[in-house]
Design a protein around this motif. Structure first.
Motif, PDB file in Angstrom:
ATOM      1  N   GLU A 182      -5.605   4.863   1.006  1.00 32.68           N
ATOM      2  CA  GLU A 182      -4.572   3.939   0.542  1.00 32.68           C
ATOM      3  C   GLU A 182      -4.750   3.635  -0.935  1.00 32.68           C
ATOM      4  O   GLU A 182      -5.863   3.432  -1.403  1.00 32.68           O
ATOM      5  N   LEU A 227       0.915  -6.518   1.340  1.00 33.26           N
ATOM      6  CA  LEU A 227      -0.280  -7.347   1.310  1.00 33.26           C
ATOM      7  C   LEU A 227       0.057  -8.801   1.005  1.00 33.26           C
ATOM      8  O   LEU A 227       0.888  -9.081   0.142  1.00 33.26           O
ATOM      9  N   ASN A 261       8.403  -0.063   7.774  1.00 32.85           N
ATOM     10  CA  ASN A 261       6.996  -0.212   8.202  1.00 32.85           C
ATOM     11  C   ASN A 261       5.983  -0.085   7.075  1.00 32.85           C
ATOM     12  O   ASN A 261       4.879   0.428   7.271  1.00 32.85           O
ATOM     13  N   THR A 310       0.847  -1.192   0.000  1.00 36.21           N
ATOM     14  CA  THR A 310       0.000   0.000   0.000  1.00 36.21           C
ATOM     15  C   THR A 310       0.883   1.243   0.000  1.00 36.21           C
ATOM     16  O   THR A 310       2.009   1.223   0.501  1.00 36.21           O
ATOM     17  N   GLU A 313       9.777  -3.866   5.142  1.00 34.12           N
ATOM     18  CA  GLU A 313       9.455  -4.180   6.539  1.00 34.12           C
ATOM     19  C   GLU A 313      10.186  -3.250   7.496  1.00 34.12           C
ATOM     20  O   GLU A 313       9.601  -2.779   8.470  1.00 34.12           O
ATOM     21  N   ASP A 331      -5.020 -10.886   1.984  1.00 32.76           N
ATOM     22  CA  ASP A 331      -5.413  -9.474   1.910  1.00 32.76           C
ATOM     23  C   ASP A 331      -5.924  -9.124   0.518  1.00 32.76           C
ATOM     24  O   ASP A 331      -6.909  -8.400   0.367  1.00 32.76           O
ATOM     25  N   LYS A 359       3.221  -1.488   4.491  1.00 31.35           N
ATOM     26  CA  LYS A 359       2.184  -2.513   4.585  1.00 31.35           C
ATOM     27  C   LYS A 359       2.233  -3.374   3.322  1.00 31.35           C
ATOM     28  O   LYS A 359       1.816  -2.951   2.244  1.00 31.35           O
TER      29      LYS A 359
END
Length: 142
Positions: A109, A134, A130, A74, A127, A138, A132
């Motif tokens: 998003e 999917l 941070n 995202t 990662e 998801d 996101k």
């Protein structure tokens, strides 16, 4: 990480429609798509609801299909939101092979599928920052 289906098609009238029709008849929902073409052929890149079923249906209908790993992440749905994600990759010296966007369900998003040279390194960088990422589950909810 997600699996993308790449369908190789002749660049002639009706071929994209035929591939899409094949998926519809098999009950496959398309979550995202992108088309890259040359004068003689094209590559229809798809993220779908059921890769195995889609691949079987397309191959049965005469299409050449390949699966590739892509990272689906995202990004902020705002001006320059994509660049914040691209900067993370650039700063880590990760080359992007291609990218395409699609619509998600969450306000604020946007979603992009990114093919990079080093998938594992890109996931680690995302990662660490941070992002996101999917997963298949998801994507199925979109």
């Amino acid at each position: 990480m997600a699996i993308q289906i790449s369908v190789f098609i002749e660049n002639k009238e009706g071929r994209i429609r035929k591939a899409i029709d094949t998926l519809a008849k098999a009950g496959i929902n398309i979550r995202a798509l992108s088309v890259a073409d040359t004068s003689k052929y094209g590559i229809l890149r798809l993220i779908v609801s059921d890769n195995e079923k889609a691949t079987k249906a397309l191959e049965k209908d005469g299409f050449i299909v390949k699966e590739n790993e892509v990272i689906v992440v995202t990004v902020p749905d705002e001006p320059n939101g994509l660049n914040s994600t691209l900067t993370v990759l650039d700063d880590a010296d990760i080359n992007i092979e291609y990218i395409y966007a699609f619509v998600g369900n969450e306000p604020g998003e946007a979603i992009v599928a990114i093919k990079v040279e080093d998938t594992q390194k890109a996931i680690e960088v995302f990662e660490k920052n941070n992002a996101k990422i999917l997963k298949k589950e998801d994507i199925e909810k979109i």
